[in-house]
Motif scaffolding. Structure first.
Motif, short mmCIF file in Angstrom:
data_model
loop_
_atom_site.label_atom_id
_atom_site.label_comp_id
_atom_site.label_asym_id
_atom_site.label_seq_id
_atom_site.Cartn_x
_atom_site.Cartn_y
_atom_site.Cartn_z
N ALA A 196 32.66 43.39 44.70
CA ALA A 196 33.20 42.11 45.18
C ALA A 196 34.63 41.90 44.72
N THR A 197 35.36 43.00 44.48
CA THR A 197 36.73 42.93 43.99
C THR A 197 37.62 43.87 44.79
N ALA A 198 38.82 43.41 45.10
CA ALA A 198 39.81 44.25 45.78
C ALA A 198 41.14 44.12 45.05
N VAL A 199 41.85 45.24 44.92
CA VAL A 199 43.16 45.25 44.29
C VAL A 199 44.19 45.57 45.37
N HIS A 208 38.89 34.33 45.14
CA HIS A 208 39.80 33.90 44.09
C HIS A 208 40.83 35.00 43.86
N THR A 209 42.06 34.61 43.58
CA THR A 209 43.12 35.57 43.30
C THR A 209 43.51 35.50 41.83
N SER A 210 43.96 36.61 41.33
CA SER A 210 44.47 36.63 39.95
C SER A 210 45.50 37.74 39.83
N VAL A 215 47.83 42.06 43.04
CA VAL A 215 46.96 40.90 43.19
C VAL A 215 45.53 41.41 43.20
N VAL A 216 44.66 40.74 42.45
CA VAL A 216 43.24 41.09 42.43
C VAL A 216 42.47 39.96 43.12
N LEU A 217 41.73 40.32 44.16
CA LEU A 217 40.90 39.37 44.88
C LEU A 217 39.45 39.56 44.45
N THR A 218 38.79 38.48 44.08
CA THR A 218 37.37 38.54 43.73
C THR A 218 36.61 37.49 44.53
#
Length: 87
Positions: free
Chosen positions: A32-35, A85-87, A74-77
């Motif tokens: 559930a995470t994309a970079v 959510h972005t971080s 940017v990391v999308l979860t």
């Protein structure tokens, strides 16, 4: 990825597609995470103006900035409620 809810996967895919449309490239997708990554943009207008005003001396700074551009990440979860959510 088989144990992740398909709604969450679809939400992540949609978010990744939006970011990719804006010039970001996908570095990796895991669960559930994309970079996502892209090279930092350079403001060409002011660099051109300064190059013209200084008779080309500012071009040295421009070349150094182009060669040493930083990479933005940017990391999308996606949480359990399919909110991205972005971080």
């Amino acid at each position: 990825m088989s144990n992740i809810d398909p709604v969450r996967i679809a939400a992540l895919d949609e978010a990744v597609a939006r970011w990719a449309k804006n010039g970001w490239s996908v570095s990796s997708v895991s669960g559930a995470t994309a970079v996502l990554q892209r090279k930092k943009r350079i403001g060409w207008f002011w660099n051109l103006v300064l190059t013209l005003l200084t008779g080309g001396l500012w071009l040295i700074v421009v070349v150094i900035r182009v060669v040493n551009r930083k990479i933005q990440t940017v990391v999308l979860t996606v949480d359990e409620y399919a909110r991205v959510h972005t971080s």
